[in-house]
Design an enzyme around this catalytic site. Sequence first.
Site, PDB file in Angstrom:
ATOM      1  N   GLU A 120       1.968  -0.076  -4.802  1.00  0.00           N
ATOM      2  CA  GLU A 120       1.096   1.018  -5.223  1.00  0.00           C
ATOM      3  C   GLU A 120       1.985   2.238  -5.431  1.00  0.00           C
ATOM      4  O   GLU A 120       2.529   2.784  -4.473  1.00  0.00           O
ATOM      5  CB  GLU A 120       0.030   1.286  -4.162  1.00  0.00           C
ATOM      6  N   ASP A 144       0.824  -1.200   0.000  1.00  0.00           N
ATOM      7  CA  ASP A 144       0.000   0.000   0.000  1.00  0.00           C
ATOM      8  C   ASP A 144       0.865   1.261   0.000  1.00  0.00           C
ATOM      9  O   ASP A 144       1.795   1.378   0.806  1.00  0.00           O
ATOM     10  CB  ASP A 144      -0.904  -0.022   1.236  1.00  0.00           C
TER      11      ASP A 144
END
Length: 600
Positions: free
Chosen positions: A291, A237
Amino acid sequence: MKTVFVSIIIFLIMSCKFNDKEDRFTIHSDKIMEDKAFPKKAWWKEAVVYQIYPRSFKDSNGDGIGDIQGIISKLDYLDRLGVDVVWLSPHFDSPNADNGYDIRDYRKVMEEFGTMADFDQMLAGLKQRGIKLIIDLVVNHSSDEHEWFKQSMSSKDNPYRDYYIWKSGKDGKEPNNWPSFFGGSAWEQAGPDGEYYLHYFAKKQPDLNWENPKLREEVYDLMRFWLDKGVDGFRMDVIALISKQQGFKDMDSIGLQHPEFTYAYGPRLHEFLKEMNQKVLSNYDVMTVGEAFGGTPEMTMELTDERNEEIDLAFWFDVARIGRDNWYQNDWSLTEFKKLVKEQCDVNYYNWPTIFLTNHDNPRTVSKFGDDSPEFREPSAKLLAMLLLTQRGTPFLYQGDEIGMTNFPFASFDQFDDVEIKGNYAKVLASGISPETYLEELNQSGRDHARTPMQWSDEDQAGFTSGDTSWLAINPNYTRINVKDNLEDPNSIFHFYRKLLDIRQDNEGLIYGDYQDIAPEHPNIFAYTRTGAKATYLVILNMSSSQDALELNSSYTDYQLVIANQAVENKLLNNTSLKLGPWEGRLYQKNNTYHENIKN
């Protein structure tokens, strides 16, 4: 001449065979060309990944919240679909300020989702079906309820103080003017010393201090915990944000509009990722996907360059977010879209792309890239499946793609759950935007479109829960768009995905083959080739709601139709002038050939 020679060599010496499902991740070859212009093989390059947002997938106990036992009840469904890897969005203990992306305990399962025994059962069930599992690694920030932060906040002398980023105020205000992605300042005052901690997201998500080697070792240790348990990798993330600009200088007006360009790709990012790879990842046969929002294509590719030994894959958002400016959705053209796809896919062979059109942070695929009207939803959803599964790279599907789920018709702001929308509401309206305009834009761009519960049947609550309500409203179109109907209809979107997955897993050219756009300027038709050692594949997609035509040169004759989303009378391509209906897509194949594919 050199290109032709290399092409002939590839054709002569490459022979590939596929094993059955239990060994479907590895393409075998008696002779693997040691040529740096040919991509290195890896199981994660050959896999198709299916993202599960556990809160919205399947509820097993009637509380309206999806859970791990719900996932377990649908493992045979995933097996039937034919995906290779499941990416599970955060399942960790969390107070849910941001739906699990604020982690209170990295080694504990969220109580709403179940127990560690449930997780172990799910993991074993996936492996029994030949499906791998990757989980979210959320280490740019933690929850403010994490024990590390409680200790860090208690005093400047606490050994955990430097696990987070604390600064003194300036002129009685925050240390600088940095904004939070979720509205307001990126600084929050806390603790007995009156200092401020940094949070790029919600104030309950304090950013971790990666400058501290002790913090990094804590992260590496928790990674080993899950890898030793048997997970097959991580989706990382906002990993591009972990290295901070240490000057902490105020942003100018342009920076304030797009703070991601200040926050992402800090000065030590590559150093941190190399260290992570060396100390942890290199010791396991796993996949990593980061990400990478906030950087250029070149910056993203540096993360995934195999020679750098950092991470395997990165989500590059320019394709999925085409036309987006924060929450505002601008118009975009197919020619712009094709340029971005080429930029992502037609790169050097030291990088491997990710192919995706949506995830839990973006609107539904068919609503943005297709046509979700009753007339064209099914053909456009099938066409987009063809696009996803015939590109060069590792495809990522999102739950509900395979049945053509659509955006939710939000009629008021109280229907949203998204902390980002709630946090930015006052700021947007203060800028002069009317509530009606904001709502209209969110009906195109909002994250909650992807988070409405999975539509399993036409029963109450779409078969998602046995309870009376679900945590987020279910799309009212569930009575006509659901898994049950898709499974019963052999011509459904689900079965089209299933066929495409079979085709992709059996064709080396669709995985590793060269990519070339053969009609880059056509305003409505996306046509490209994938050229492998044994065959060339021709993909023709009319991405419009009108009939259109494509003129091909003579080198594309004698191609055999493999699959189409609409009826095609002639299975052999022997006419260079093609007419395609609205949202019509075709995949052709020509064996034992290698084309330069030079367009007219």
